[in-house]
Design a protein around this motif. Structure first.
Motif, PDB file in Angstrom:
ATOM      1  N   HIS A   1       3.441  10.667  20.114  1.00 57.72           N
ATOM      2  CA  HIS A   1       4.180   9.507  19.824  1.00 57.72           C
ATOM      3  C   HIS A   1       3.606   9.196  18.395  1.00 57.72           C
ATOM      4  O   HIS A   1       2.783   9.755  17.771  1.00 57.72           O
ATOM      5  CB  HIS A   1       3.959   8.444  20.643  1.00 57.72           C
ATOM      6  N   LYS A   2       4.048   8.015  17.719  1.00 52.38           N
ATOM      7  CA  LYS A   2       3.622   7.788  16.415  1.00 52.38           C
ATOM      8  C   LYS A   2       1.809   7.587  16.535  1.00 52.38           C
ATOM      9  O   LYS A   2       1.429   6.574  17.308  1.00 52.38           O
ATOM     10  CB  LYS A   2       3.998   6.493  15.896  1.00 52.38           C
ATOM     11  N   ILE A   3       1.145   7.963  15.651  1.00 51.73           N
ATOM     12  CA  ILE A   3      -0.303   7.647  15.690  1.00 51.73           C
ATOM     13  C   ILE A   3      -0.877   7.840  14.350  1.00 51.73           C
ATOM     14  O   ILE A   3      -0.125   8.126  13.407  1.00 51.73           O
ATOM     15  CB  ILE A   3      -1.242   8.981  16.639  1.00 51.73           C
ATOM     16  N   SER A   4      -2.036   7.337  14.166  1.00 50.11           N
ATOM     17  CA  SER A   4      -2.637   7.341  12.596  1.00 50.11           C
ATOM     18  C   SER A   4      -3.105   8.682  12.405  1.00 50.11           C
ATOM     19  O   SER A   4      -3.433   9.444  13.239  1.00 50.11           O
ATOM     20  CB  SER A   4      -3.672   6.138  12.630  1.00 50.11           C
ATOM     21  N   LYS A   5      -3.152   8.947  11.101  1.00 41.94           N
ATOM     22  CA  LYS A   5      -4.015  10.215  10.675  1.00 41.94           C
ATOM     23  C   LYS A   5      -5.270  10.342  11.203  1.00 41.94           C
ATOM     24  O   LYS A   5      -6.021  11.249  11.660  1.00 41.94           O
ATOM     25  CB  LYS A   5      -3.891   9.951   9.140  1.00 41.94           C
ATOM     26  N   ALA A   6      -5.958   9.087  11.355  1.00 40.18           N
ATOM     27  CA  ALA A   6      -7.372   9.144  11.647  1.00 40.18           C
ATOM     28  C   ALA A   6      -7.336   9.451  13.181  1.00 40.18           C
ATOM     29  O   ALA A   6      -8.365  10.271  13.741  1.00 40.18           O
ATOM     30  CB  ALA A   6      -7.917   7.628  11.638  1.00 40.18           C
ATOM     31  N   GLN A   7      -6.586   8.959  13.885  1.00 46.01           N
ATOM     32  CA  GLN A   7      -6.182   9.284  15.483  1.00 46.01           C
ATOM     33  C   GLN A   7      -6.324  10.816  15.670  1.00 46.01           C
ATOM     34  O   GLN A   7      -6.822  11.478  16.475  1.00 46.01           O
ATOM     35  CB  GLN A   7      -5.229   8.369  16.151  1.00 46.01           C
TER      36      GLN A   7
ATOM     37  N   PRO B   1      -6.722   6.651   6.196  1.00 53.49           N
ATOM     38  CA  PRO B   1      -6.134   7.315   7.260  1.00 53.49           C
ATOM     39  C   PRO B   1      -5.768   6.627   8.625  1.00 53.49           C
ATOM     40  O   PRO B   1      -4.955   7.147   9.340  1.00 53.49           O
ATOM     41  CB  PRO B   1      -7.450   8.493   7.597  1.00 53.49           C
ATOM     42  N   ASP B   2      -6.630   5.449   8.783  1.00 52.68           N
ATOM     43  CA  ASP B   2      -6.165   4.679   9.795  1.00 52.68           C
ATOM     44  C   ASP B   2      -4.793   3.902   9.577  1.00 52.68           C
ATOM     45  O   ASP B   2      -4.404   3.115  10.518  1.00 52.68           O
ATOM     46  CB  ASP B   2      -7.131   3.866  10.427  1.00 52.68           C
ATOM     47  N   GLU B   3      -4.179   3.942   8.338  1.00 55.17           N
ATOM     48  CA  GLU B   3      -3.108   3.186   7.933  1.00 55.17           C
ATOM     49  C   GLU B   3      -1.889   4.018   7.931  1.00 55.17           C
ATOM     50  O   GLU B   3      -0.737   3.706   7.680  1.00 55.17           O
ATOM     51  CB  GLU B   3      -3.149   2.528   6.893  1.00 55.17           C
ATOM     52  N   LYS B   4      -2.144   5.470   8.104  1.00 50.66           N
ATOM     53  CA  LYS B   4      -1.235   6.397   7.930  1.00 50.66           C
ATOM     54  C   LYS B   4      -0.357   6.764   9.243  1.00 50.66           C
ATOM     55  O   LYS B   4      -1.122   7.595  10.042  1.00 50.66           O
ATOM     56  CB  LYS B   4      -1.482   7.530   7.097  1.00 50.66           C
ATOM     57  N   PHE B   5       0.667   6.407   9.623  1.00 50.40           N
ATOM     58  CA  PHE B   5       1.188   6.526  10.949  1.00 50.40           C
ATOM     59  C   PHE B   5       2.704   7.723  10.747  1.00 50.40           C
ATOM     60  O   PHE B   5       3.254   7.783  10.136  1.00 50.40           O
ATOM     61  CB  PHE B   5       1.905   5.176  11.528  1.00 50.40           C
TER      62      PHE B   5
ATOM     63  N   LYS C   1       0.838  -1.383   0.017  1.00 48.44           N
ATOM     64  CA  LYS C   1       0.027  -0.180  -0.073  1.00 48.44           C
ATOM     65  C   LYS C   1       0.845   1.150  -0.061  1.00 48.44           C
ATOM     66  O   LYS C   1       1.760   1.427   0.818  1.00 48.44           O
ATOM     67  CB  LYS C   1      -0.919  -0.063   1.160  1.00 48.44           C
ATOM     68  N   ALA C   2       0.622   2.166  -0.869  1.00 47.81           N
ATOM     69  CA  ALA C   2       1.288   3.323  -0.933  1.00 47.81           C
ATOM     70  C   ALA C   2       0.808   4.764  -0.256  1.00 47.81           C
ATOM     71  O   ALA C   2      -0.518   4.738   0.138  1.00 47.81           O
ATOM     72  CB  ALA C   2       1.474   3.828  -2.542  1.00 47.81           C
ATOM     73  N   GLU C   3       1.611   5.585   0.026  1.00 49.52           N
ATOM     74  CA  GLU C   3       1.087   6.735   0.960  1.00 49.52           C
ATOM     75  C   GLU C   3       1.846   7.649   0.167  1.00 49.52           C
ATOM     76  O   GLU C   3       3.380   7.671   0.150  1.00 49.52           O
ATOM     77  CB  GLU C   3       1.404   6.578   2.429  1.00 49.52           C
ATOM     78  N   VAL C   4       1.340   8.889  -0.128  1.00 46.44           N
ATOM     79  CA  VAL C   4       2.201   9.796  -0.941  1.00 46.44           C
ATOM     80  C   VAL C   4       1.747  11.005  -0.425  1.00 46.44           C
ATOM     81  O   VAL C   4       0.486  11.575  -0.193  1.00 46.44           O
ATOM     82  CB  VAL C   4       1.981   9.931  -2.467  1.00 46.44           C
ATOM     83  N   MET C   5       2.619  12.117   0.144  1.00 39.79           N
ATOM     84  CA  MET C   5       2.200  13.328   0.725  1.00 39.79           C
ATOM     85  C   MET C   5       3.043  14.484   0.387  1.00 39.79           C
ATOM     86  O   MET C   5       4.453  14.224   0.397  1.00 39.79           O
ATOM     87  CB  MET C   5       1.924  13.159   2.297  1.00 39.79           C
TER      88      MET C   5
ATOM     89  N   PHE D   1      -7.097  13.326  24.154  1.00 39.57           N
ATOM     90  CA  PHE D   1      -6.256  12.620  23.658  1.00 39.57           C
ATOM     91  C   PHE D   1      -5.978  11.169  23.918  1.00 39.57           C
ATOM     92  O   PHE D   1      -5.981  10.018  23.381  1.00 39.57           O
ATOM     93  CB  PHE D   1      -4.610  13.198  23.619  1.00 39.57           C
ATOM     94  N   THR D   2      -6.245  11.186  25.478  1.00 37.49           N
ATOM     95  CA  THR D   2      -6.279   9.867  25.844  1.00 37.49           C
ATOM     96  C   THR D   2      -7.365   8.755  25.309  1.00 37.49           C
ATOM     97  O   THR D   2      -7.203   7.699  25.093  1.00 37.49           O
ATOM     98  CB  THR D   2      -6.341   9.919  27.668  1.00 37.49           C
ATOM     99  N   ASP D   3      -8.542   9.416  25.316  1.00 35.93           N
ATOM    100  CA  ASP D   3      -9.610   8.802  24.579  1.00 35.93           C
ATOM    101  C   ASP D   3      -9.447   8.384  23.132  1.00 35.93           C
ATOM    102  O   ASP D   3      -9.860   7.118  22.684  1.00 35.93           O
ATOM    103  CB  ASP D   3     -10.868   9.711  24.404  1.00 35.93           C
ATOM    104  N   ASN D   4      -8.542   9.066  22.468  1.00 33.92           N
ATOM    105  CA  ASN D   4      -8.197   8.406  21.242  1.00 33.92           C
ATOM    106  C   ASN D   4      -6.615   7.886  21.044  1.00 33.92           C
ATOM    107  O   ASN D   4      -6.144   7.517  20.012  1.00 33.92           O
ATOM    108  CB  ASN D   4      -7.949   9.762  20.309  1.00 33.92           C
ATOM    109  N   ASN D   5      -6.172   7.372  22.276  1.00 32.94           N
ATOM    110  CA  ASN D   5      -5.069   6.565  22.317  1.00 32.94           C
ATOM    111  C   ASN D   5      -3.595   7.428  21.964  1.00 32.94           C
ATOM    112  O   ASN D   5      -2.784   6.835  21.473  1.00 32.94           O
ATOM    113  CB  ASN D   5      -5.137   5.319  21.640  1.00 32.94           C
ATOM    114  N   VAL D   6      -3.729   8.695  22.102  1.00 34.07           N
ATOM    115  CA  VAL D   6      -2.683   9.414  21.757  1.00 34.07           C
ATOM    116  C   VAL D   6      -1.743   9.743  22.972  1.00 34.07           C
ATOM    117  O   VAL D   6      -2.286  10.272  23.711  1.00 34.07           O
ATOM    118  CB  VAL D   6      -3.030  10.801  21.091  1.00 34.07           C
TER     119      VAL D   6
END
Lengths: 431, 431
Positions: B398-404, B342-346, B258-262, B369-374
């Motif tokens: 820390h590393k989180i997903s774009k969705a988070q 978005p939930d695969e982009k960390f 899977k690709a990610e480009v930004m 943030f805690t609710d979203n595991n950030v």
């Protein structure tokens, strides 16, 4: 379709990598060359040994002549190492009109020019990019690049071992001996590290690069070499506090038809790109007339990067065969050998002195520099340690000649208030 | 000896440079190609105008058909710019079996894939390295490099204008508008800078590079793009105080097919090599399976670097003609287009909030943030300005997903204690 037949000298980690890369990329290589590449024989010590890679039984031999005298073999890929014996084998292969690809840095350093000339006489190619800076195609850039006609300067980190050591000393505050031991344990430094840590390996590479860049015969003896064994944590910390990082840097530059080549520990501004090349990585800057400043950065060592570089060189050799332009890898010197004298070599310098903490000492020292027309960008005078009655002075000069530097240092050694010259290094990378 | 005949579209600064480079390096080119290269016709607007370069009188024409219909011309070098009209002329040239070299970034961005496919049908080449990153041969590296089979990530600074602006804003503390004006005065930015400063130009280039690197059809619409117009001195200074530099970075990466480009303003550790690429320079990192990490650095623009890149491409086209391997510059997508959700982009993120300076505010925010595991690597809470009763919080996650990230920001916007989300940027370049 045409087929190019390849013989391999050596099947260690790099050799195994070469076999794998050629196999994995079979289709791609045909696509890029318009012909097939086939390994037909591999010279090994022990033909019965189990191998990590799928090879045909009849590929292996322990007799060099099986490759050298095989008329069907077009290219020998040498990845077995060794200098004297290997040189003799390659000479015979060249005389049998075989092209050579080698990753052997010691061989190229000692006998490179000789082999390249022999290849030219026999209208064959020698490609050796993998022997210089692992993953960086620097030889190709200097030889192929159109900008290479007017290269003003080549500057870089061309020895992975010393860069690994300098990185650990700088970032982790560890002493030289301990870091060297770690580098040896990791396989980044050899049991006898002299050639690396004394700057010799880098000097040999810079000699080859200077020859290519300036089309002038530069010899190893023309290179000013200073290794990293004397660098202390104090040097590194004073450099840091003045905004610099110490790296072992090779520089080949050309002005007014005169060359200057050196390998020296050098202070670079800490935001200079080369200051941030870490661990075993290599990086080379090329300053050309037309293209301006370009840099190449990549792993300085490792079996897979080296195998990939070897296969790139092999593809280039084959392209040359197919284009009918083989025999051009030796670049004839076009310019008369002219090396700068000490009064033509200009640079800034970092100088550390241990001095007597007495009235008038500073005056006496600055008098010497003034006599030699040396002025300073920065001077740090450190508080005397009372027990000893000694102080330390750290200076960074404006641009001065090597002659001015040496004369000043000689004069300083003679006056009583100077206990010793602790260290002095070049400063580069600033306008 | 064979002779390759070249027609030039355009004789501006780059075109003039191409004529000069070809003339200066005549011997060298014969040497490298085993054939001669001859310019036979040049398309210009005004045939009577005085030129800066020695050209033969009968070279000039203002009729495109004089080149397109001339059967003796093998290669068209397009350095006149323009999109619609130029595209139509090149299409006709390709149909007449001519190879193309172009430095036209707008054309390649808009119609690159289409032209490359047409060239493939006609067994001709299009080379366009000069249109991507000026002096950096990045297209060639991705297409030729054996490592290109397994490229994991391409990351770099591919737009000189925005890098110039970010450098001046960071090093000189100047506001965006003033620096943009300076860039325009120096010719580094166009009168309408939208395509550069909004990140579109970089996004188009990253699209092309992702297609080449991953052999997957990635579209411009797949690229997440964020420009630099909203970046303030406060952002830059907070980043600095946390040890980072903000750069407009393009990233194309591939994991699990899977690709990610930004293209986004990104905080890089201040000793990261890309953090130290200054002014109008470009630099591209390639992370390959076999070779590891390599970087290329060079001028992102300028007429001489571009002319040199154009001539390098021309030499490559000619080499392909002579090897009989033309028609391969379009790389067929080999993998199914799969773009990360978005939930695969960390990534790590830098977030700045303006909050009410009241008891419990901080608690409310961290709850979200805690609710979203950030969780956070660094949090800076700034002293409130008493007049306003407001405080500022600067965080690095820390590393989180774009969705988070997006969910957290949405939730923050809804609570009263958060006045506004001042800014948020990606953080990269750390392990």
């Amino acid at each position: 379709m045409d087929k190019i037949r390849v013989g391999l000298f050596g099947l260690g980690t790099v050799g195994t990598g070469v076999v794998k890369v050629l196999d994995d990329h079979k289709e791609r290589i045909i696509h890029k060359l318009g012909c097939e590449v086939e390994i037909v024989k591999i010279l090994v010590n022990d033909v019965s040994k189990t191998r990590d890679v799928i090879i045909k039984k009849n590929w292996l031999t322990d007799k060099p002549d099986d490759l050298i005298d095989d008329e069907s073999i077009d290219v020998i890929v040498e990845v077995m190492g060794g200098v004297e014996n290997t040189k003799e084998l390659l000479e015979r292969a060249i005389k049998n009109k075989k092209h050579i690809v080698t990753a052997n840095k010691d061989l190229m350093a000692v006998s490179g020019q000789e082999l390249l000339r022999l290849a030219k006489e026999n209208h064959t190619d020698i490609l050796y990019d993998a022997s210089i800076a692992g993953g960086i195609p620097i030889v190709r850039t200097l030889v192929d690049g159109l900008a290479s006609d007017h290269i003003e300067k080549v500057m870089g980190i061309v020895n992975g071992t010393t860069n690994f050591i300098m990185t650990k000393m700088t970032d982790e505050g560890l002493p030289f001996d301990q870091v060297l031991k770690e580098a040896q344990d990791l396989g980044f430094a050899e049991a006898d590290p002299t050639s690396d840590v004394e700057g010799l390996d880098a000097a040999r590479k810079m000699t080859l690069l200077a020859n290519l860049a300036f089309k002038m015969e530069v010899n190893l003896a023309d290179v000013e070499v200073k290794g990293i064994t004397a660098i202390t944590q104090d040097d590194i910390n004073f450099a840091k506090s003045l905004g610099y990082t110490i790296k072992l840097i090779g520089i080949a530059s050309m002005h007014d038809h005169k060359a200057e080549v050196m390998v020296e520990p050098t202070l670079l501004p800490k935001d200079h790109p080369l200051a941030n090349v870490k661990n075993e990585f290599n990086a080379v800057y090329v300053y050309g007339d037309a293209v301006g400043e370009t840099m190449f950065y990549g792993p300085g060592a490792g079996s897979l990067p080296t195998a990939t570089a070897v296969v790139s060189d092999l593809m280039e050799v084959i392209r040359n065969i197919r284009l009918g332009i083989s025999g051009n890898t030796y670049v004839d010197p076009q310019f008369k050998r002219q090396i700068k004298t000490p009064d033509e070599k200009f640079s800034r310098h970092f100088i550390r002195l241990e001095v007597e903490d007495q009235a008038g000492a500073f005056q006496e020292i600055t008098n010497i520099f003034t006599d030699n027309n040396v002025s300073f960008a920065k001077i740090l005078q450190l508080p005397a340690t009372e027990e000893e009655g000694r102080a330390e002075i750290v200076m960074i000069t404006h641009k001065i000649s090597k002659a001015q530097l040496m004369k000043s240092l000689e004069a300083l050694e003679k006056i009583a208030v100077v206990d010793r010259i602790i260290s002095h290094y070049r400063v580069d990378g600033e306008e």
